[in-house]
Design a protein around this motif. Structure first.
Motif, PDB file in Angstrom:
ATOM      1  N   VAL A   1      -0.901  -3.887   3.257  1.00 44.70           N
ATOM      2  CA  VAL A   1      -0.715  -5.211   2.654  1.00 44.70           C
ATOM      3  C   VAL A   1      -2.005  -6.024   2.765  1.00 44.70           C
ATOM      4  O   VAL A   1      -2.417  -6.700   1.808  1.00 44.70           O
ATOM      5  CB  VAL A   1       0.476  -5.946   3.307  1.00 44.70           C
ATOM      6  N   LEU A   2      -2.666  -5.955   3.912  1.00 48.97           N
ATOM      7  CA  LEU A   2      -3.946  -6.650   4.073  1.00 48.97           C
ATOM      8  C   LEU A   2      -4.979  -6.134   3.075  1.00 48.97           C
ATOM      9  O   LEU A   2      -5.751  -6.912   2.508  1.00 48.97           O
ATOM     10  CB  LEU A   2      -4.477  -6.481   5.498  1.00 48.97           C
ATOM     11  N   ASP A   3      -4.998  -4.847   2.859  1.00 45.24           N
ATOM     12  CA  ASP A   3      -5.933  -4.230   1.922  1.00 45.24           C
ATOM     13  C   ASP A   3      -5.773  -4.836   0.526  1.00 45.24           C
ATOM     14  O   ASP A   3      -6.747  -5.236  -0.123  1.00 45.24           O
ATOM     15  CB  ASP A   3      -5.704  -2.723   1.908  1.00 45.24           C
ATOM     16  N   ARG A   4      -4.538  -4.904   0.061  1.00 46.10           N
ATOM     17  CA  ARG A   4      -4.283  -5.481  -1.271  1.00 46.10           C
ATOM     18  C   ARG A   4      -4.645  -6.963  -1.317  1.00 46.10           C
ATOM     19  O   ARG A   4      -5.225  -7.449  -2.293  1.00 46.10           O
ATOM     20  CB  ARG A   4      -2.823  -5.269  -1.670  1.00 46.10           C
ATOM     21  N   ALA A   5      -4.320  -7.703  -0.250  1.00 47.41           N
ATOM     22  CA  ALA A   5      -4.587  -9.142  -0.210  1.00 47.41           C
ATOM     23  C   ALA A   5      -6.090  -9.418  -0.196  1.00 47.41           C
ATOM     24  O   ALA A   5      -6.561 -10.343  -0.868  1.00 47.41           O
ATOM     25  CB  ALA A   5      -3.910  -9.765   1.009  1.00 47.41           C
ATOM     26  N   VAL A   6      -6.856  -8.629   0.556  1.00 46.30           N
ATOM     27  CA  VAL A   6      -8.309  -8.819   0.613  1.00 46.30           C
ATOM     28  C   VAL A   6      -8.910  -8.609  -0.769  1.00 46.30           C
ATOM     29  O   VAL A   6      -9.730  -9.405  -1.239  1.00 46.30           O
ATOM     30  CB  VAL A   6      -8.946  -7.875   1.661  1.00 46.30           C
ATOM     31  N   THR A   7      -8.518  -7.561  -1.460  1.00 43.88           N
ATOM     32  CA  THR A   7      -9.054  -7.288  -2.796  1.00 43.88           C
ATOM     33  C   THR A   7      -8.695  -8.409  -3.765  1.00 43.88           C
ATOM     34  O   THR A   7      -9.542  -8.875  -4.537  1.00 43.88           O
ATOM     35  CB  THR A   7      -8.544  -5.933  -3.309  1.00 43.88           C
TER      36      THR A   7
ATOM     37  N   VAL B   1     -11.612  -2.267   9.314  1.00 46.62           N
ATOM     38  CA  VAL B   1     -12.428  -3.039   8.378  1.00 46.62           C
ATOM     39  C   VAL B   1     -11.884  -2.704   6.996  1.00 46.62           C
ATOM     40  O   VAL B   1     -11.895  -1.552   6.570  1.00 46.62           O
ATOM     41  CB  VAL B   1     -13.920  -2.683   8.491  1.00 46.62           C
ATOM     42  N   VAL B   2     -11.367  -3.725   6.346  1.00 51.63           N
ATOM     43  CA  VAL B   2     -10.774  -3.574   5.028  1.00 51.63           C
ATOM     44  C   VAL B   2     -11.829  -3.926   3.999  1.00 51.63           C
ATOM     45  O   VAL B   2     -12.367  -5.035   4.001  1.00 51.63           O
ATOM     46  CB  VAL B   2      -9.529  -4.477   4.878  1.00 51.63           C
ATOM     47  N   ARG B   3     -12.122  -2.981   3.138  1.00 49.08           N
ATOM     48  CA  ARG B   3     -13.141  -3.168   2.108  1.00 49.08           C
ATOM     49  C   ARG B   3     -12.473  -3.712   0.855  1.00 49.08           C
ATOM     50  O   ARG B   3     -11.434  -3.214   0.439  1.00 49.08           O
ATOM     51  CB  ARG B   3     -13.802  -1.829   1.806  1.00 49.08           C
ATOM     52  N   ALA B   4     -13.098  -4.729   0.272  1.00 53.33           N
ATOM     53  CA  ALA B   4     -12.588  -5.288  -0.975  1.00 53.33           C
ATOM     54  C   ALA B   4     -12.922  -4.324  -2.101  1.00 53.33           C
ATOM     55  O   ALA B   4     -14.089  -3.968  -2.288  1.00 53.33           O
ATOM     56  CB  ALA B   4     -13.211  -6.648  -1.243  1.00 53.33           C
TER      57      ALA B   4
END
Length: 178
Positions: free
Chosen positions: A56-62, A172-175
């Protein structure tokens, strides 16, 4: 030489198939018993709450990162990071509060050290690079691209506590598109 008719051959194949099925039945039952889990809640669809949180964080960051370059010049990168983090706050808050009633507590904090390490490994330096320099601000890696602020990645610490124990991960979540 024994001659078997087409009909007899079909019956022979059918009998052989029945024998194989009967012989495999105990193996199938044993396999199914090995997968048995007496705690139905633990075997529910959300078997990995930490992984779900990171997805969910991955999608939100992008999603949030896409609006930053349209709005903020490189000189305004601190304001860009503040706006980006403010945009992520509803998602962070929802993730931290969503599963409390089911006995799962999630803590999500920014990790500037992990973000700086990602920046060191992934942002090229020197005269041959395509874009400007990178900076890490409060756990968010940003880059100067044609005098616009682009969010590249965000460092997080995610701690998930359930009745079974605690899981801590640093990601580390990449946009995407960065």
């Amino acid at each position: 030489m024994v001659h078997v008719s087409e009909r007899g051959r079909g019956q022979l194949v059918l009998v052989a198939a029945v024998l194989v099925a009967v012989a495999l039945a105990p193996v199938v039952l044993a396999y199914l018993q090995l997968g048995y889990h007496d705690d139905v809640r633990a075997a529910s669809a959300t078997g990995d709450p930490t992984g779900d949180t990171v997805r969910v964080l991955d999608r939100a960051v992008t999603r949030e990162a896409a609006s930053v370059p349209r709005t903020y010049a490189w000189a305004d990168r601190q304001q860009a990071v503040t706006a980006f983090r403010d945009g992520l706050e509803p998602v962070r808050s929802r993730l931290q509060n969503a599963t409390v009633e089911r006995g799962t507590v999630t803590e999500i904090t920014y990790n500037a050290t992990a973000a700086r390490a990602w920046q060191s490994a992934n942002c090229p330096g020197g005269p041959g690079r395509q874009f400007g320099g990178c900076r890490t601000d409060r756990g968010v890696v940003v880059q100067d691209r044609v005098d616009r602020t682009h969010v590249l990645a965000v460092g997080f610490d995610v701690t998930t506590t359930t009745e079974r124990g605690e899981t801590r991960v640093t990601v580390v979540v990449r946009a995407l598109g960065a």
